[in-house]
Design a protein around this motif. Sequence first.
Motif: not given
Lengths: 211, 229
Positions: A52-55, A67-73, A79-90
């Motif tokens: 499940h991902e929340m943006v 500014l975008v952060y993505r929380v995925r679990h 109990d497996c949660w992660s926070l991800r930052y994705l930059g601009n794609t080049e």
Amino acid sequence: MESLPPMFKAASLTTEYLLQGSIMEQSRDVLLQRLIGLCDDTKSPPDNFHDHEMVFHMKNTTIQQPLVYRVRHSLVQSDCWSLRYLGNTEMGDKNKPTLTRTSIDCPVSENVVQYLNELGFRMDHEFVVKGYYFHKGRMKVTVSKFFKMNQPSNVADNLEAVCPSFLVELSVVTALGQEGVGEDMKNFAEQLKPLVQLEKTDHRKITMNQT
Amino acid sequence: MIQRVQEIKNSIGAFLFKLENEYHTIQWPNVLDNFALLSGQLNTLGKLLKSEKVPAFQNCVLLPLLLSQDRDAELEKLTEGRVFAFNHAVVPDYLRTKPEPEVEERIQAVCNKATGMNAEMAQKQINAMNKLTSNILDIINSHRESMDSDASQKTSMSQTFSQTDTSNLIAATLTGKGLKTNRRPDIGQQPGTMPNQPQVQQKTQAAMGKAPSSIKTNIKSSSHPYQRN
């Protein structure tokens, strides 16, 4: 950390090399079989995930882009949660075989949502993603399907597939400037043709077409 | 011709060096490439030897005049250090014109068997052999047919991916296109701020004059929870 010369900082593994494509539902099994054959110690059926991902967005008064952060679990391991930052794609120039973007991923505890809210982030959208993942050396392949959640925060019922096709992503997260990675990925993508066309897709165009 | 031999020697040397020093990294296709190179070079050398311009080596006579146990510096230089002396140990190997005695014996045995067989038996065996080969040929042919049809099927196979779907999926992951719902202002979400933002974005985009129809509907849907509130 501050005392380290800059070259040590530059070596942090935050650059994601990326190729994307999609596979139609009826051909998915053929692709999975091929990936099982090509990738490192895979079993049948392959490893799957159900996330499940929340943006979360934070608006900025000076820059239009939030500014975008993505929380995925994981919905399988609670109990497996992660926070991800994705930059601009080049896109890079023609000689670069893959897209590159900054990708910072870190494991977090489940109260991260509350924390982000306290910081001023607001949830923009959420979705459920189901799929399969493979490893080949340091390359990662995911085959995933995205579901829209018709009822907010209900990850089990009333899901609606965004698109019948599966998104196929081939990626490596490593330090910037490792051009050998791109070549490896290109060769691997070549092996999946004509089933899937993994390529550099210009994200700016897609974002613009959407408007 | 010496140059050709030199080339072959060099490539064998390079290959051996590779095998010895890179045996843990070398790839199978690479090894095959090396074999292909060697076999190509040997082939050209063979052709050269067979061509009519080159006098047959068979007609040349080589006579060992002197065998000596002493080290021969000249010979050592000529053979690049492989042969130190022209002595009794090496001469039988280097000047051999007939197969080794054991090999000769075995050939003789096979020849005897062949001559000792009567015509009827031979005919039978030839027939059996022919039958066998034609059978194998049939099998190979049928395999080839099925493979060909497979290949043609593959080319005629319907598209397994769609570019539009790729774009849609990427758009969904990037900006949440098609994933945003009419959300109740609920737990942890401050109503108002959330739908506000897409609105701002869309207004600026509308000002840019791009695809106004979809924007309208989007604004409507995203402002729903706002009104209900």
